[in-house]
Design a protein around this motif. Structure first.
Motif, PDB file in Angstrom:
ATOM      1  N   SER A 188      -2.678  15.422  24.605  1.00 14.49           N
ATOM      2  CA  SER A 188      -2.164  15.994  25.847  1.00 14.49           C
ATOM      3  C   SER A 188      -0.643  16.047  25.839  1.00 14.49           C
ATOM      4  N   MET A 189      -0.007  14.994  25.328  1.00 19.22           N
ATOM      5  CA  MET A 189       1.452  14.984  25.207  1.00 19.22           C
ATOM      6  C   MET A 189       1.932  16.170  24.376  1.00 19.22           C
ATOM      7  N   ILE A 190       1.244  16.398  23.270  1.00 25.22           N
ATOM      8  CA  ILE A 190       1.634  17.479  22.366  1.00 25.22           C
ATOM      9  C   ILE A 190       1.471  18.838  23.043  1.00 25.22           C
ATOM     10  N   GLU A 191       0.335  19.049  23.695  1.00 25.80           N
ATOM     11  CA  GLU A 191       0.063  20.359  24.287  1.00 25.80           C
ATOM     12  C   GLU A 191       1.001  20.657  25.448  1.00 25.80           C
ATOM     13  N   LYS A 192       1.367  19.651  26.221  1.00 25.59           N
ATOM     14  CA  LYS A 192       2.301  19.864  27.326  1.00 25.59           C
ATOM     15  C   LYS A 192       3.658  20.342  26.822  1.00 25.59           C
ATOM     16  N   VAL A 193       4.131  19.726  25.737  1.00 24.08           N
ATOM     17  CA  VAL A 193       5.424  20.125  25.171  1.00 24.08           C
ATOM     18  C   VAL A 193       5.309  21.488  24.493  1.00 24.08           C
ATOM     19  N   ARG A 194       4.181  21.735  23.851  1.00 23.81           N
ATOM     20  CA  ARG A 194       3.971  23.035  23.216  1.00 23.81           C
ATOM     21  C   ARG A 194       4.009  24.146  24.272  1.00 23.81           C
ATOM     22  N   ASP A 195       3.388  23.885  25.426  1.00 23.03           N
ATOM     23  CA  ASP A 195       3.377  24.877  26.503  1.00 23.03           C
ATOM     24  C   ASP A 195       4.765  25.154  27.064  1.00 23.03           C
ATOM     25  N   GLN A 196       5.691  24.208  26.854  1.00 22.96           N
ATOM     26  CA  GLN A 196       7.068  24.399  27.322  1.00 22.96           C
ATOM     27  C   GLN A 196       7.915  25.150  26.296  1.00 22.96           C
ATOM     28  N   GLY A 197       7.306  25.557  25.214  1.00 26.67           N
ATOM     29  CA  GLY A 197       8.015  26.356  24.217  1.00 26.67           C
ATOM     30  C   GLY A 197       8.820  25.557  23.222  1.00 26.67           C
ATOM     31  N   VAL A 198       8.602  24.257  23.158  1.00 28.44           N
ATOM     32  CA  VAL A 198       9.342  23.418  22.215  1.00 28.44           C
ATOM     33  C   VAL A 198       8.823  23.655  20.799  1.00 28.44           C
ATOM     34  N   LYS A 199       9.731  23.731  19.831  1.00 28.76           N
ATOM     35  CA  LYS A 199       9.331  23.904  18.442  1.00 28.76           C
ATOM     36  C   LYS A 199       8.682  22.627  17.925  1.00 28.76           C
ATOM     37  N   ILE A 200       7.514  22.790  17.289  1.00 29.38           N
ATOM     38  CA  ILE A 200       6.746  21.655  16.786  1.00 29.38           C
ATOM     39  C   ILE A 200       6.456  21.860  15.302  1.00 29.38           C
ATOM     40  N   VAL A 201       6.645  20.790  14.540  1.00 25.15           N
ATOM     41  CA  VAL A 201       6.321  20.804  13.116  1.00 25.15           C
ATOM     42  C   VAL A 201       5.257  19.739  12.884  1.00 25.15           C
ATOM     43  N   GLU A 202       4.101  20.158  12.338  1.00 23.71           N
ATOM     44  CA  GLU A 202       3.008  19.230  12.093  1.00 23.71           C
ATOM     45  C   GLU A 202       2.858  18.970  10.604  1.00 23.71           C
ATOM     46  N   VAL A 203       2.732  17.701  10.247  1.00 29.12           N
ATOM     47  CA  VAL A 203       2.489  17.314   8.857  1.00 29.12           C
ATOM     48  C   VAL A 203       1.026  16.910   8.772  1.00 29.12           C
ATOM     49  N   GLY A 204       0.186  17.870   8.365  1.00 26.14           N
ATOM     50  CA  GLY A 204      -1.247  17.664   8.384  1.00 26.14           C
ATOM     51  C   GLY A 204      -1.882  18.747   9.218  1.00 26.14           C
ATOM     52  N   SER A 205      -3.197  18.773   9.244  1.00 22.60           N
ATOM     53  CA  SER A 205      -3.907  19.814   9.967  1.00 22.60           C
ATOM     54  C   SER A 205      -3.711  19.688  11.461  1.00 22.60           C
TER      55      SER A 205
END
Length: 482
Positions: A312-329
């Motif tokens: 939920s933390m990740i999706e909330k920030v993603r919805d705010q347009g923050v750039k996210i880099v994931e290491v893994g699937s």
């Protein structure tokens, strides 16, 4: 739901509370009957703790991995077995020195009297241990409490039931229950545990729960040691080697999948090096865990609830347009609750990831162009349990050390100050109260009793009433020499 199943939690709660009351009463009586265990008795108890840790190593590893869903046996050995045994052996080595009465100076006008500080066991110590390092954070404080001559009751987390069962059996196989024992149970048993009139209470967990524990203990005026958490920063100075810092931060963050109270919670780096920092940490993480989704080296999130909170933390920030880099699937293996390292670039200060302790493999990276800017950011929040600084500029390093307050610091690495038995471990402010490890632990679980030995040649009665001119002259003399 069958009727007998529906009433199981109440029955378990009642049994847990009854067992707690029984064990506490036994230990309190045993303490009153023998309040000062000898040096040899304490050494024997430390030896028992070391033996049960080493002989049950495989069982502990298996139980902890099952409770998590998966945890590397190497991580359990390093962070649980080795740390616990090392701490107990350190106490064993130094115990005679710690137990000695310490002579202190007596004012000249009180001579030839003597003054000493004499360490004394407190009585019965209660320990509530958390789920993230369920063995180490139960047995390391227990070792300190036993070295100080106390009786110990341990309440493990209900989130690690397999480890709790193995730990209870292991301790029962080595210790008389009047010396050290484990109480298991759910929230009700935990609440009763905090309300028990222990002579000292140690809790490791979240700041929110720690506040409630302190309130419960205060009803009995029980002194507390609270090992909490908070948002521990990793500060990359402009003088730092980004590659070296990245390797350290990636390891510190991803050990136990970030479920570590002293894990780097966020990174501050110069704005001009923001992209390089992101790339370096992501690259370091990929080298640590090339197959992060499937490798047994990488730890699962402890429960579905904790996994959902992090997602939920990740999706909330993603919805705010923050750039996210994931290491893994990005489609983490939910049955095993494997969550990839998720780097967030400059998320909003009012987002959950910047307001709450993350306690998972999510890493915000924010720009801070100057040492002053880094200090201001850290000091704008609560005092963290740990702080990490990377760089080669000694002046910048010392400025950070002098102008921020944190429970502990590692310079040019992460986590390692916690593994030093000669350094106290603890928080400050909302990251904790009190400390233990090494001699600090012995002191925490002892009453450092001040004792004044009056000389048989003393004539203190000269200051007794009725007061005369002679009394005034003596008092005047004393005031001149103190």
């Amino acid at each position: 739901m069958p009727a007998d199943t529906a009433h199981t939690p109440d029955r378990e709660k009642t049994e847990g509370e009854q067992e707690l009351a029984r064990l506490f009463s036994l230990q309190k009586q045993a303490y009153l009957a023998a309040p000062y265990p000898t040096y040899s008795e304490r050494i024997d108890r430390l030896d028992l703790l070391i033996r049960l840790t080493e002989t049950n190593e495989d069982k502990f590893i298996e139980a902890i991995s099952a409770d998590f869903g998966n945890r590397s046996s190497f991580e359990t050995v390093v962070a649980e077995i080795v740390v616990t045994v090392s701490g107990a052996k350190h106490a064993r080595k130094h115990l005679k020195h710690w137990m000695r009465p310490r002579g202190v100076a007596t004012p000249v006008h009180m001579l030839p009297a003597k003054s000493r500080i004499e360490p004394q066991p407190l009585g019965v110590v209660g320990i509530i241990s958390p789920w993230n390092y369920p063995l180490q954070l139960a047995l390391a404080p227990a070792a300190a409490a036993l070295a100080a001559g106390n009786r110990v009751l341990i309440k493990p987390s209900e989130l690690t039931p397999r480890l709790s069962e193995v730990l209870q059996q292991a301790i029962a196989s080595q210790f008389d229950e009047t010396v050290c024992a484990v109480v298991t149970g759910g929230v009700g048993t935990g609440q009763a545990f905090t309300e028990t009139p222990f002579d000292h209470f140690l809790f490791t967990g979240s700041t929110a729960v720690g506040a409630r524990v302190a309130q419960a203990a205060a009803k009995n005026l029980t002194p507390v040691t609270l090992e909490l958490g908070g948002k521990s920063p990793a500060i990359i100075d402009d003088s730092a080697d980004i590659g070296d810092a990245a390797k350290s931060i990636a390891y510190g963050k991803m050990l136990n999948a970030g479920q570590t109270c002293v894990a780097p919670d966020y990174v501050l780096t110069p704005h001009a090096k923001l992209d390089a920092t992101v790339e370096a940490i992501a690259g370091a993480a990929r080298k640590l865990y090339p197959a992060i989704d499937t490798t047994d080296d990488y730890t699962s999130i402890i429960s579905d609830r904790h996994f959902a909170r992090l997602k939920s933390m990740i999706e909330k920030v993603r919805d705010q347009g923050v750039k996210i880099v994931e290491v893994g699937s990005s489609n983490a293996l939910h049955p095993q609750r494997k969550l990839p390292l998720t780097i967030m670039i400059d998320p909003p200060v009012d987002s959950d990831v910047m307001k709450e302790e993350i306690f998972g493999p999510i890493l915000p990276i924010l720009p801070a162009d100057t040492t002053d800017a880094a200090v201001q950011h850290v000091n704008a929040g609560d005092r963290p349990l740990a702080l990490y600084w990377y760089g080669k500029d000694d002046n910048a390093r010392d400025y950070i050390l002098q102008n921020t307050v944190s429970g502990g610091v590692t310079v040019n690495d992460a986590l390692w100050h916690v593994a030093q038995e000669n350094l106290p471990f603890g928080g400050v402010g909302k990251s904790g109260i009190g400390s233990y490890h090494g001699e600090a632990g012995f002191t925490t679980f002892s009453h450092m009793k001040p004792v004044f030995y009056q000389s048989r040649f003393a004539n203190g009665s000269i200051m007794h009433p009725p007061y005369t001119d002679k009394t005034s002259k003596i008092l005047s003399f004393v005031r001149k020499i103190i």
